[in-house]
Design an enzyme around this catalytic site. Structure first.
Site, mmCIF file in Angstrom:
data_model
loop_
_atom_site.group_PDB
_atom_site.id
_atom_site.type_symbol
_atom_site.label_atom_id
_atom_site.label_comp_id
_atom_site.label_asym_id
_atom_site.label_seq_id
_atom_site.Cartn_x
_atom_site.Cartn_y
_atom_site.Cartn_z
ATOM 1 N N HIS A 15 1.007 1.834 -7.803
ATOM 2 C CA HIS A 15 0.014 2.922 -7.829
ATOM 3 C C HIS A 15 -1.160 2.603 -8.755
ATOM 4 C CE1 HIS A 15 2.604 5.306 -5.384
ATOM 5 N NE2 HIS A 15 3.414 5.723 -6.334
ATOM 6 N N LEU B 155 0.863 -1.175 0.000
ATOM 7 C CA LEU B 155 0.000 0.000 0.000
ATOM 8 C C LEU B 155 0.900 1.225 0.000
ATOM 9 C CD1 LEU B 155 -2.719 -0.968 2.668
ATOM 10 C CD2 LEU B 155 -2.926 -1.052 0.171
ATOM 11 N N ASP B 156 0.532 2.229 -0.798
ATOM 12 C CA ASP B 156 1.307 3.462 -0.843
ATOM 13 C C ASP B 156 1.372 4.087 0.548
ATOM 14 O OD1 ASP B 156 1.331 2.981 -3.557
ATOM 15 O OD2 ASP B 156 -0.267 4.426 -3.982
ATOM 16 N N LYS B 157 2.337 4.973 0.728
ATOM 17 C CA LYS B 157 2.526 5.607 2.027
ATOM 18 C C LYS B 157 1.264 6.337 2.485
ATOM 19 C CE LYS B 157 5.704 8.692 4.508
ATOM 20 N NZ LYS B 157 6.916 9.537 4.407
#
Length: 244
Positions: free
Chosen positions: A188, A105-107
Site C-alpha cells: 500500500h 496492485l491492491d484489489k
C-alpha cells in the site's frame, strides 16, 4: 540449451497437456526438422530445431510476458480462494499455470500489471536495488501542495521503519489529481505515503512500470503479449541479457 523432452517442450509452448501431446505424436502430427516424431519422450534442442505440429511451425520461447490493464475488484494473484485472481481476465490463448505477477496492485487499484515466467527478471524488476520506476495516477481527497512535492523528493517519509527513496510528485492543473513516481513497491505504498501527509487516495492507477507504459487503447480487463521492444527494454533496465 540442453536437450529436452518433446512433450515438455510442447506443453511449455501451450500446445496441450502431456497426454494430448502423446496423442498428437502417436497420430504422426509432430515433426522435428522435417522428420515425423511419434515418441513424445523424444529429446532434442528446441532452440536449434524446427518444430511443426499438424503442419504449423512453432517458435520456441524460453519465457513469456503479458501486459494486463487490471480493473478494480481483482486481486494480484494467480490463485485465490476468496477473490477473483487476475489470471481469470486472460483469454484462453494466454492462460498458463506458471504466470508470476511483477509486483502487486491492491484489489481496488487499476492499471498496468506485468506477468512473466522469468523469475530472475521478476526479482530484479521488483527489488529496490534496481530502482525501477513505477508511475501512478492518483486522485486525492485533499489538494496536493508544493510542500508534498518537496517532502516526497527529500525521501524523509518512513514506512515499516525505513526511509523511502526520493519520489517524484507532479501536481496537475487540478491539485486533487497527481502523478507519482516511486522506486520501491511496499505494501500500500502510495496510499500510505499520502496518508503520512494527512491525505487520502480516492482513486489509484498505475500507468507505467519502468520503460513500459499502459497503452491508451488497452481497455480495463484487456491484455496483450509484450512487444519485443518492450521485453528488450525491461531486460536492459535491470542489467540482464535477453534470455531467449
Amino acid at each position: 540449451m540442453s536437450r529436452k523432452r518433446l512433450d515438455k517442450v510442447l506443453a511449455h509452448l501451450g500446445i496441450g497437456t502431456r497426454k494430448e501431446i502423446h496423442r498428437l505424436a502417436r497420430a504422426g502430427l509432430i515433426a522435428i526438422d522435417g522428420k515425423t516424431i511419434t515418441d513424445s519422450a523424444f529429446k532434442f534442442d528446441p532452440l536449434q530445431s524446427r518444430i511443426e505440429v499438424d503442419g504449423e511451425p512453432l517458435v520456441y520461447r524460453a519465457f513469456f510476458y503479458v501486459l494486463l490493464n487490471k480493473p478494480a475488484g481483482y486481486v494480484t494473484s494467480t490463485r485465490d480462494r476468496d477473490a477473483i485472481p487476475i489470471t481469470a481476465l486472460l483469454p484462453e490463448e494466454l492462460q498458463r499455470d506458471d504466470w508470476m505477477p511483477v509486483g502487486r496492485l491492491d484489489k481496488d487499484t487499476e492499471g498496468l500489471l506485468l506477468l512473466t515466467t522469468d523469475g530472475e527478471l521478476l526479482h530484479r524488476l521488483t527489488h529496490p536495488r534496481w530502482k525501477v520506476e513505477k508511475r501512478y495516477y492518483a486522485e486525492l481527497a485533499v489538494p496536493a501542495t508544493p510542500e508534498d512535492v518537496a517532502v516526497f523528493a527529500d525521501g524523509v517519509i518512513e514506512l515499516d521503519g525505513e526511509a523511502l527513496q526520493p519520489a517524484e510528485l507532479q501536481i496537475g492543473p487540478n491539485p486533487h489529481q497527481v502523478e507519482l513516481v516511486i522506486h520501491e513497491g511496499k505494501f500500500h505504498q502510495v496510499k500510505r505515503m499520502f496518508a503520512a501527509r494527512g491525505n487520502q487516495v480516492t482513486y489509484l492507477k498505475r500507468i507505467a512500470f519502468g520503460p513500459v507504459s499502459l497503452p491508451n487503447d488497452l481497455l480495463a480487463g484487456e491484455s496483450r503479449k509484450l512487444l519485443p521492444v518492450e521485453i528488450h527494454a525491461l531486460y536492459t533496465a535491470v542489467g540482464l541479457d535477453l534470455r531467449e
